[in-house]
Design a protein around this motif. Sequence first.
Motif, PDB file in Angstrom:
ATOM      1  N   PRO A 136       0.832  -1.213   0.000  1.00  0.00           N
ATOM      2  CA  PRO A 136       0.000   0.000   0.000  1.00  0.00           C
ATOM      3  C   PRO A 136       0.863   1.259   0.000  1.00  0.00           C
ATOM      4  O   PRO A 136       1.827   1.365   0.756  1.00  0.00           O
ATOM      5  CB  PRO A 136      -0.806  -0.124   1.293  1.00  0.00           C
ATOM      6  N   HIS A 137       0.478   2.212  -0.848  1.00  0.00           N
ATOM      7  CA  HIS A 137       1.245   3.444  -1.035  1.00  0.00           C
ATOM      8  C   HIS A 137       0.357   4.617  -0.661  1.00  0.00           C
ATOM      9  O   HIS A 137      -0.583   4.961  -1.388  1.00  0.00           O
ATOM     10  CB  HIS A 137       1.683   3.525  -2.499  1.00  0.00           C
ATOM     11  N   GLY A 138       0.587   5.233   0.498  1.00  0.00           N
ATOM     12  CA  GLY A 138      -0.250   6.307   0.981  1.00  0.00           C
ATOM     13  C   GLY A 138       0.087   7.647   0.355  1.00  0.00           C
ATOM     14  O   GLY A 138       1.237   7.909  -0.004  1.00  0.00           O
ATOM     15  N   VAL A 139      -0.934   8.516   0.252  1.00  0.00           N
ATOM     16  CA  VAL A 139      -0.724   9.837  -0.339  1.00  0.00           C
ATOM     17  C   VAL A 139      -1.295  10.967   0.514  1.00  0.00           C
ATOM     18  O   VAL A 139      -1.201  12.130   0.130  1.00  0.00           O
ATOM     19  CB  VAL A 139      -1.351   9.919  -1.757  1.00  0.00           C
ATOM     20  N   SER A 140      -1.874  10.649   1.680  1.00  0.00           N
ATOM     21  CA  SER A 140      -2.596  11.693   2.413  1.00  0.00           C
ATOM     22  C   SER A 140      -2.142  11.919   3.853  1.00  0.00           C
ATOM     23  O   SER A 140      -2.719  12.744   4.548  1.00  0.00           O
ATOM     24  CB  SER A 140      -4.106  11.371   2.417  1.00  0.00           C
ATOM     25  N   LEU A 141      -1.109  11.225   4.317  1.00  0.00           N
ATOM     26  CA  LEU A 141      -0.667  11.413   5.703  1.00  0.00           C
ATOM     27  C   LEU A 141      -0.103  12.807   5.941  1.00  0.00           C
ATOM     28  O   LEU A 141      -0.292  13.395   7.002  1.00  0.00           O
ATOM     29  CB  LEU A 141       0.398  10.376   6.079  1.00  0.00           C
ATOM     30  N   GLY A 142       0.630  13.327   4.964  1.00  0.00           N
ATOM     31  CA  GLY A 142       1.250  14.640   5.144  1.00  0.00           C
ATOM     32  C   GLY A 142       2.340  14.621   6.195  1.00  0.00           C
ATOM     33  O   GLY A 142       2.374  15.488   7.081  1.00  0.00           O
ATOM     34  N   LEU A 143       3.260  13.653   6.089  1.00  0.00           N
ATOM     35  CA  LEU A 143       4.322  13.517   7.095  1.00  0.00           C
ATOM     36  C   LEU A 143       5.218  14.746   7.168  1.00  0.00           C
ATOM     37  O   LEU A 143       5.830  15.010   8.202  1.00  0.00           O
ATOM     38  CB  LEU A 143       5.167  12.271   6.793  1.00  0.00           C
ATOM     39  N   GLY A 144       5.310  15.501   6.083  1.00  0.00           N
ATOM     40  CA  GLY A 144       6.134  16.702   6.087  1.00  0.00           C
ATOM     41  C   GLY A 144       5.412  17.947   6.539  1.00  0.00           C
ATOM     42  O   GLY A 144       5.993  19.038   6.536  1.00  0.00           O
ATOM     43  N   GLY A 145       4.158  17.807   6.951  1.00  0.00           N
ATOM     44  CA  GLY A 145       3.405  18.952   7.428  1.00  0.00           C
ATOM     45  C   GLY A 145       3.740  19.312   8.862  1.00  0.00           C
ATOM     46  O   GLY A 145       4.398  18.555   9.588  1.00  0.00           O
ATOM     47  N   SER A 152       0.842  -6.999   3.714  1.00  0.00           N
ATOM     48  CA  SER A 152       2.016  -6.372   3.103  1.00  0.00           C
ATOM     49  C   SER A 152       3.245  -6.441   4.009  1.00  0.00           C
ATOM     50  O   SER A 152       3.117  -6.343   5.229  1.00  0.00           O
ATOM     51  CB  SER A 152       1.713  -4.904   2.781  1.00  0.00           C
ATOM     52  N   PRO A 153       4.439  -6.555   3.419  1.00  0.00           N
ATOM     53  CA  PRO A 153       5.664  -6.579   4.222  1.00  0.00           C
ATOM     54  C   PRO A 153       6.151  -5.192   4.617  1.00  0.00           C
ATOM     55  O   PRO A 153       7.013  -5.063   5.483  1.00  0.00           O
ATOM     56  CB  PRO A 153       6.671  -7.261   3.291  1.00  0.00           C
ATOM     57  N   LEU A 154       5.643  -4.149   3.967  1.00  0.00           N
ATOM     58  CA  LEU A 154       6.002  -2.770   4.298  1.00  0.00           C
ATOM     59  C   LEU A 154       4.922  -1.849   3.758  1.00  0.00           C
ATOM     60  O   LEU A 154       4.029  -2.275   3.017  1.00  0.00           O
ATOM     61  CB  LEU A 154       7.365  -2.378   3.735  1.00  0.00           C
ATOM     62  N   ARG A 201      -5.190  -1.188   6.150  1.00  0.00           N
ATOM     63  CA  ARG A 201      -4.945  -1.631   4.776  1.00  0.00           C
ATOM     64  C   ARG A 201      -3.722  -2.534   4.695  1.00  0.00           C
ATOM     65  O   ARG A 201      -3.684  -3.484   3.909  1.00  0.00           O
ATOM     66  CB  ARG A 201      -4.798  -0.405   3.859  1.00  0.00           C
ATOM     67  N   VAL A 202      -2.702  -2.234   5.484  1.00  0.00           N
ATOM     68  CA  VAL A 202      -1.524  -3.104   5.537  1.00  0.00           C
ATOM     69  C   VAL A 202      -1.927  -4.513   5.956  1.00  0.00           C
ATOM     70  O   VAL A 202      -1.522  -5.510   5.345  1.00  0.00           O
ATOM     71  CB  VAL A 202      -0.487  -2.528   6.521  1.00  0.00           C
ATOM     72  N   PRO A 241       2.113  -1.496  11.642  1.00  0.00           N
ATOM     73  CA  PRO A 241       2.549  -2.843  12.016  1.00  0.00           C
ATOM     74  C   PRO A 241       3.737  -3.371  11.221  1.00  0.00           C
ATOM     75  O   PRO A 241       4.256  -4.446  11.528  1.00  0.00           O
ATOM     76  CB  PRO A 241       1.301  -3.687  11.743  1.00  0.00           C
ATOM     77  N   VAL A 242       4.154  -2.657  10.188  1.00  0.00           N
ATOM     78  CA  VAL A 242       5.278  -3.094   9.348  1.00  0.00           C
ATOM     79  C   VAL A 242       6.208  -1.910   9.112  1.00  0.00           C
ATOM     80  O   VAL A 242       5.855  -0.762   9.406  1.00  0.00           O
ATOM     81  CB  VAL A 242       4.774  -3.642   7.982  1.00  0.00           C
ATOM     82  N   PRO A 243       7.405  -2.147   8.570  1.00  0.00           N
ATOM     83  CA  PRO A 243       8.323  -1.037   8.300  1.00  0.00           C
ATOM     84  C   PRO A 243       7.722   0.002   7.349  1.00  0.00           C
ATOM     85  O   PRO A 243       6.935  -0.315   6.462  1.00  0.00           O
ATOM     86  CB  PRO A 243       9.529  -1.731   7.660  1.00  0.00           C
ATOM     87  N   LEU A 244       8.124   1.242   7.569  1.00  0.00           N
ATOM     88  CA  LEU A 244       7.683   2.373   6.751  1.00  0.00           C
ATOM     89  C   LEU A 244       8.829   2.818   5.850  1.00  0.00           C
ATOM     90  O   LEU A 244       9.982   2.879   6.278  1.00  0.00           O
ATOM     91  CB  LEU A 244       7.265   3.532   7.655  1.00  0.00           C
TER      92      LEU A 244
END
Length: 513
Positions: A55-64, A85-87, A79-80, A137-140
């Motif tokens: 899964p590839h997220g687009v809405s977390l806004g980690l840089g905000g 998914s392994p990551l 979703r993970v 639950p998995v590596p980011l």
Amino acid sequence: MERLGTGIGWRPEIADAVERMPGIDWVEAVAENVCPGHLPESLERLRERGVTVVPHGVSLGLGGADRPAEDRLAALAERVEALGSPLVTEHIAFVRAGGALTASPHLEAGHLLPVPRTRDALDVLCENVRVAQDSLPVPLAVENIAALISWPGEEMTEGQFLYELADRTGVRLLIDVANLHTNHVNRGEDPAKALAELPLEAIAYVHVAGGFERDGVWHDSHAHPVPRPVLDILTDLASRVSPPGVLLERDENFPEPAELERELGAIRRALETGAVERVKTQLLEAGSAATRRAGATGPEHGDALGEGNAPGRTREARGAESELLAAGSAERPREETRAAGGRLFAGDGAGQRGEETGAVGATRGAFDLPHPSEGRAARERLGLAQAALLSALVAGTPVPEGFDRVRVGVQARALAAKRADVVAKVAPELPVILGEDYRTTFLGYAQTHPMTDGYRRDALTFAEHLLSAGRPGDAQARRELREWWLERSGPAPRSRRPVHRLARATRRVLLRR
């Protein structure tokens, strides 16, 4: 890190083609487009065949400037789990600004916007990444993004910024070589320099995508073929390290499956070319090291020539060559490797809670964590800067000092165009009801109505705006738009039962009398 192989971005429009493509080891799905309780049948079939889904997220806004929202993190974790998914991956970007932190209106970009490469932004990003790591639950892994604009007063290069981020948090990196090319064209940055500065052992996988150039600006469209310069950057990266996985992204303007397969073939060839260069470099380095060792020990310690060997080649050098050639044809799983700065990037599973990642339980001094009061001040400074930029982009306020006004204008138009396109996808009835006037009407609305709560809410607000102004002019179109809005604006969809539909129709007739 688990080796993924060669993959492609899974999209509903090409789901059947992806299932039939030969040599697809894994796929990536946009996390926000997947419903955990109702996975698309195509993804289910791929998983049953043993194809990894990331899964590839687009809405977390980690840089905000704000910490990532708990509900968004919980949804991503769900979703993970559903995909096994392994990551999981996200972006180094901000997607919203304003709100309580800055005492200003909340604004949504609807797009990934660049983070300033400053100490403040890095401190905030590191803390946000740790919060996410602790919730998932998995590596980011986090991705470098493409940018049309540059922040004034930046303190680090992209490579330095990514190195420090990985060094301080243990987060994996998703390197998008197409975005490195975009930043080369738009910001004058050297992709080779960025690659040289990266912690290569932290790479989880690589994105490859196409775009186009217009008026000297590169647009990372994901809707065009992968150009040669992007493949050349991929080859450069592969000459330095064997990436665990490489994935082709295509989001729209999908070609025939055969064309996608040809692009995947070009990607594989670029990787092979880079691998050959990598082995050559390793052979030269091993030979030079062996020669130096032989010279230091003297002739009696291995400088003699063996029968049938080229002059000057020691047994050590020949042994090193054999070992490296074997490694080049089938690379061994990477063991735990230390970055130049001394932080540990674990092998498989790096980034999980409780492991050596700096995510949770690490001491403040060991991982350069700012004092809480400093962190709050950094968030406020970053929040004000991001709110000012986003307001200029979507609300028409003055461009903040130091930014290229022309580029900000280009970015603002690109955001509005994307907004119109996405609203047309989430509410496909609107272009049908409004016809050829849809796009110009929506772009006019967007100039004075910033998005504040996602694309679906944006579609409803757009319809409300038109109806309150007595538009569209055609009475039939206006009735259809009103019906569409009524169907979706309440707390629950209106009943479709015949008796209820008849009652509504009767009421409309009576009201017109």
